[in-house]
Motif scaffolding. Structure first.
Motif, PDB file in Angstrom:
ATOM      1  N   GLU A 120       1.076  -1.058   0.112  1.00 57.09           N
ATOM      2  CA  GLU A 120      -0.069   0.070  -0.212  1.00 57.09           C
ATOM      3  C   GLU A 120       0.687   1.082   0.541  1.00 57.09           C
ATOM      4  O   GLU A 120       0.259   2.237  -0.057  1.00 57.09           O
ATOM      5  CB  GLU A 120      -0.890  -0.263   1.505  1.00 57.09           C
ATOM      6  CG  GLU A 120      -1.916  -0.823   1.537  1.00 57.09           C
ATOM      7  CD  GLU A 120      -3.340  -1.212   2.610  1.00 57.09           C
ATOM      8  OE1 GLU A 120      -2.654  -0.281   3.581  1.00 57.09           O
ATOM      9  OE2 GLU A 120      -2.990  -2.638   2.369  1.00 57.09           O
ATOM     10  N   ALA A 121       2.179   0.832   0.617  1.00 57.23           N
ATOM     11  CA  ALA A 121       3.152   2.292   0.670  1.00 57.23           C
ATOM     12  C   ALA A 121       3.010   3.228  -1.142  1.00 57.23           C
ATOM     13  O   ALA A 121       2.800   4.467  -1.206  1.00 57.23           O
ATOM     14  CB  ALA A 121       4.906   1.539   0.802  1.00 57.23           C
ATOM     15  N   THR A 122       3.073   2.274  -1.755  1.00 55.70           N
ATOM     16  CA  THR A 122       2.523   3.157  -3.378  1.00 55.70           C
ATOM     17  C   THR A 122       1.464   4.296  -3.968  1.00 55.70           C
ATOM     18  O   THR A 122       1.574   5.130  -4.235  1.00 55.70           O
ATOM     19  CB  THR A 122       2.731   2.144  -4.342  1.00 55.70           C
ATOM     20  OG1 THR A 122       3.900   1.131  -4.410  1.00 55.70           O
ATOM     21  CG2 THR A 122       2.708   2.466  -5.756  1.00 55.70           C
TER      22      THR A 122
ATOM     23  N   TYR B 258       9.944   0.719   0.846  1.00 58.27           N
ATOM     24  CA  TYR B 258      10.690   1.476  -0.632  1.00 58.27           C
ATOM     25  C   TYR B 258      10.193   0.599  -1.454  1.00 58.27           C
ATOM     26  O   TYR B 258      10.498   1.935  -2.550  1.00 58.27           O
ATOM     27  CB  TYR B 258      11.475   2.311  -0.070  1.00 58.27           C
ATOM     28  CG  TYR B 258      12.688   2.927  -0.807  1.00 58.27           C
ATOM     29  CD1 TYR B 258      12.425   3.891  -0.767  1.00 58.27           C
ATOM     30  CD2 TYR B 258      13.439   2.129  -1.495  1.00 58.27           C
ATOM     31  CE1 TYR B 258      13.478   4.908  -2.022  1.00 58.27           C
ATOM     32  CE2 TYR B 258      14.278   2.691  -2.007  1.00 58.27           C
ATOM     33  CZ  TYR B 258      14.188   4.237  -2.346  1.00 58.27           C
ATOM     34  OH  TYR B 258      15.241   4.246  -3.778  1.00 58.27           O
ATOM     35  N   PHE B 259      10.655  -0.409  -1.561  1.00 57.55           N
ATOM     36  CA  PHE B 259      11.317  -0.676  -2.787  1.00 57.55           C
ATOM     37  C   PHE B 259       9.993  -0.998  -3.635  1.00 57.55           C
ATOM     38  O   PHE B 259       9.160  -0.953  -4.794  1.00 57.55           O
ATOM     39  CB  PHE B 259      11.857  -2.062  -3.029  1.00 57.55           C
ATOM     40  CG  PHE B 259      13.257  -2.476  -2.904  1.00 57.55           C
ATOM     41  CD1 PHE B 259      13.888  -1.265  -2.758  1.00 57.55           C
ATOM     42  CD2 PHE B 259      13.370  -3.043  -2.073  1.00 57.55           C
ATOM     43  CE1 PHE B 259      15.432  -1.931  -3.226  1.00 57.55           C
ATOM     44  CE2 PHE B 259      14.851  -3.275  -1.147  1.00 57.55           C
ATOM     45  CZ  PHE B 259      16.145  -1.667  -2.001  1.00 57.55           C
TER      46      PHE B 259
ATOM     47  N   LYS C 195       7.366   5.621  -8.038  1.00 57.21           N
ATOM     48  CA  LYS C 195       6.797   7.059  -7.207  1.00 57.21           C
ATOM     49  C   LYS C 195       7.697   7.834  -6.719  1.00 57.21           C
ATOM     50  O   LYS C 195       7.230   8.988  -6.755  1.00 57.21           O
ATOM     51  CB  LYS C 195       5.762   6.501  -7.004  1.00 57.21           C
ATOM     52  CG  LYS C 195       4.150   5.823  -7.218  1.00 57.21           C
ATOM     53  CD  LYS C 195       3.196   6.878  -8.301  1.00 57.21           C
ATOM     54  CE  LYS C 195       2.032   7.131  -8.527  1.00 57.21           C
ATOM     55  NZ  LYS C 195       1.273   8.271  -9.349  1.00 57.21           N
ATOM     56  N   CYS C 196       8.168   7.223  -6.005  1.00 53.15           N
ATOM     57  CA  CYS C 196       9.489   7.620  -5.369  1.00 53.15           C
ATOM     58  C   CYS C 196      10.542   9.177  -6.666  1.00 53.15           C
ATOM     59  O   CYS C 196      10.995   9.877  -5.787  1.00 53.15           O
ATOM     60  CB  CYS C 196      10.281   7.143  -4.127  1.00 53.15           C
ATOM     61  SG  CYS C 196       9.908   6.470  -3.548  1.00 53.15           S
TER      62      CYS C 196
ATOM     63  N   ILE D 142      14.868 -11.652   2.011  1.00 48.43           N
ATOM     64  CA  ILE D 142      13.844 -10.480   1.572  1.00 48.43           C
ATOM     65  C   ILE D 142      14.203  -9.910   1.041  1.00 48.43           C
ATOM     66  O   ILE D 142      14.736  -9.231   0.636  1.00 48.43           O
ATOM     67  CB  ILE D 142      12.879  -9.025   2.674  1.00 48.43           C
ATOM     68  CG1 ILE D 142      12.667  -9.837   3.657  1.00 48.43           C
ATOM     69  CG2 ILE D 142      11.719  -8.755   2.274  1.00 48.43           C
ATOM     70  CD1 ILE D 142      11.913  -9.606   4.784  1.00 48.43           C
ATOM     71  N   GLU D 143      13.421  -9.948  -0.830  1.00 48.26           N
ATOM     72  CA  GLU D 143      13.588  -9.237  -2.194  1.00 48.26           C
ATOM     73  C   GLU D 143      12.998  -9.004  -2.194  1.00 48.26           C
ATOM     74  O   GLU D 143      12.507  -8.289  -1.893  1.00 48.26           O
ATOM     75  CB  GLU D 143      14.298 -10.533  -3.282  1.00 48.26           C
ATOM     76  CG  GLU D 143      15.091 -11.691  -3.180  1.00 48.26           C
ATOM     77  CD  GLU D 143      15.674 -11.574  -2.894  1.00 48.26           C
ATOM     78  OE1 GLU D 143      16.575  -9.956  -3.459  1.00 48.26           O
ATOM     79  OE2 GLU D 143      17.242 -11.975  -2.979  1.00 48.26           O
ATOM     80  N   PRO D 144      13.383  -7.525  -3.170  1.00 46.93           N
ATOM     81  CA  PRO D 144      12.620  -6.661  -3.540  1.00 46.93           C
ATOM     82  C   PRO D 144      10.968  -6.489  -4.207  1.00 46.93           C
ATOM     83  O   PRO D 144      11.620  -8.120  -5.179  1.00 46.93           O
ATOM     84  CB  PRO D 144      13.271  -5.422  -4.285  1.00 46.93           C
ATOM     85  CG  PRO D 144      14.535  -5.973  -3.668  1.00 46.93           C
ATOM     86  CD  PRO D 144      14.712  -7.196  -3.355  1.00 46.93           C
ATOM     87  N   ASN D 145       9.686  -6.375  -3.836  1.00 47.31           N
ATOM     88  CA  ASN D 145       8.543  -6.805  -4.335  1.00 47.31           C
ATOM     89  C   ASN D 145       8.609  -8.067  -3.961  1.00 47.31           C
ATOM     90  O   ASN D 145       8.028  -9.020  -4.768  1.00 47.31           O
ATOM     91  CB  ASN D 145       8.468  -7.596  -6.246  1.00 47.31           C
ATOM     92  CG  ASN D 145       8.822  -5.129  -6.428  1.00 47.31           C
ATOM     93  OD1 ASN D 145       8.445  -4.253  -5.679  1.00 47.31           O
ATOM     94  ND2 ASN D 145       9.512  -5.118  -7.356  1.00 47.31           N
TER      95      ASN D 145
END
Length: 412
Positions: A39-41, A61-62, A67-68, A130-133
């Motif tokens: 939900e961060a996006t 963050y990833f 968006k960042c 933990i990998e991105p996405n």
């Protein structure tokens, strides 16, 4: 003036940070909370005006990274360091938990392994990187399966959403401990990035507008430029004008300027160039140098680090006019290629989808003549920095085209 920082995090993390807000000097925090890191996006779109964005961990963050990249302010995230991992492992051992019966998800298992090797222990937990996405369900399954197969008695997670799901599945689970010192350090680093960004944006930028016309350009014809840059234009010589603004304003204008808006600036062909510098003399010289490299109806920016940005408004490439990497210095020295041309070749290599290419491919990307692209390739081939790997014949008559491949590092 306080630095305004948007914090994107879980509800639990927000509660944790609120207990130490008094230790954060000259910082005001705005909280945007999620139940799931994905939900961060969406939360990026809810942020009110602020100076920087801070994420509670690498995963949110990833998820929001693309968006960042569109934000005009810096972003930062709490890195899971050795302090957090060591604190959590120590808490487990104090409770009498055997590490071999622990499953843990972390961003870098090597940190945990290094800590445990340093204390000469033979006990190592089950670890999930933990990998991105990453799919959160995969992490939940990792912990759940180990517990169900009686290989573990305790799960440790870095993700609040995983914590909640495992609790519902009756798996004994605790959250990774984020030490106060790590949180304070992360938010303080975000503040410093915000201050640095503001100071960079406020630096002087000198611009030159050169009209390519035989007639005298009238002051009233410069209205669109005055509106765009919100500053007065000064005539230096016939059809050449200068302006003074800030780096931040230039960056913002070129970031959002459309080709339609660009075409409306003037009916007369022109060149636009900006120079950045630590002082007005340096910025002025860089603007003059950028103007020499600018083609009709385009704009370039030359930074204090001799990076040529543009051509705007269509492209936002970065061409290095100064070569510092030892490998590239050697390539430039051997081939007599300028740093600018070498940087363009490297840019081409990064953007070209295939490893093999033709002189026509290079010509199209660099927007140069066939003769120029072939001359660049000949220099590279003559010094073994490129090689001919084949030929292609996409037409019935004429000579076949040589197919090339670069033979030096381009990901530096």
């Amino acid at each position: 003036m306080d630095t305004q920082i948007a914090v994107i995090c879980s509800n639990e993390f927000a509660k944790r940070v609120k207990t130490i807000e008094t230790e954060l000097s000259s910082i005001k925090l705005q909280y945007y909370t999620y139940r799931n890191p994905q939900e961060a996006t969406a939360l990026i779109g809810q942020i009110k005006p602020c100076d920087a964005v801070f994420f509670s961990g690498s995963l949110p963050y990833f998820y929001a990274k693309k968006k960042c990249e569109e934000l005009p302010i810096p972003t930062h995230y709490l890195k899971q360091d050795g302090t957090a991992i060591a604190t959590t492992l120590l808490a487990l051992t104090n409770r009498g938990t055997t590490l071999q019966e622990v499953s843990i998800d972390i961003t870098d298992p090597n940190i945990a392994t290094g800590i445990l090797e340093d204390i000469s222990t033979n006990e190592f937990p089950w670890m999930y990187k933990i990998e991105p996405n990453v799919d959160i369900e995969e992490i939940v399954k990792f912990h759940y399966d180990l517990y169900q197969n009686q290989k573990t008695t305790q799960a440790v997670t870095s993700i609040h959403a995983v914590y909640e799901i495992l609790q519902k599945q009756n798996v004994p689970v605790i959250r990774m401990i984020d030490p106060r010192s790590s949180i304070i350090k992360g938010i303080s680093e975000t503040k410093n990035l915000a201050i640095l960004s503001k100071s960079q944006s406020a630096k002087i930028a000198v611009g030159y507008i050169q009209f390519e016309s035989n007639r005298e350009i009238q002051i009233n014809e410069l209205g669109q430029f005055t509106l765009l840059f919100k500053t007065r234009l000064i005539e230096v010589e016939r059809n050449l004008f200068t302006l003074f603004t800030t780096q931040g304003d230039v960056q913002r204008i070129f970031e959002y300027l459309s080709e339609i808006q660009w075409k409306r600036l003037s009916d007369t062909s022109f060149k636009l160039a900006f120079g950045y510098g630590s002082n007005i003399e340096e910025a002025t010289q860089n603007a003059k140098d950028a103007l020499l490299l600018t083609k009709s109806n385009t704009a370039y920016v030359l930074t204090e680090h001799k990076q040529l940005l543009g051509p705007y408004p269509k492209y936002h490439r970065c061409i290095e006019l100064r070569t510092q990497e030892p490998v590239l210095v050697e390539v430039a020295k051997s081939t007599s290629l300028s740093p600018a041309n070498l940087s363009k070749v490297i840019q081409f290599s990064k953007y070209h989808t295939a490893n093999e290419f033709t002189a026509h491919d290079l010509e199209s990307f660099l927007q140069v003549s066939r003769r120029t692209s072939e001359r660049i390739l000949k220099k590279l081939v003559d010094h073994q920095y490129a090689e001919v790997v084949g030929e292609e014949m996409t037409y019935q008559q004429g000579r076949p085209r040589a197919v090339y491949r670069l033979n030096f590092p381009t990901y530096l």
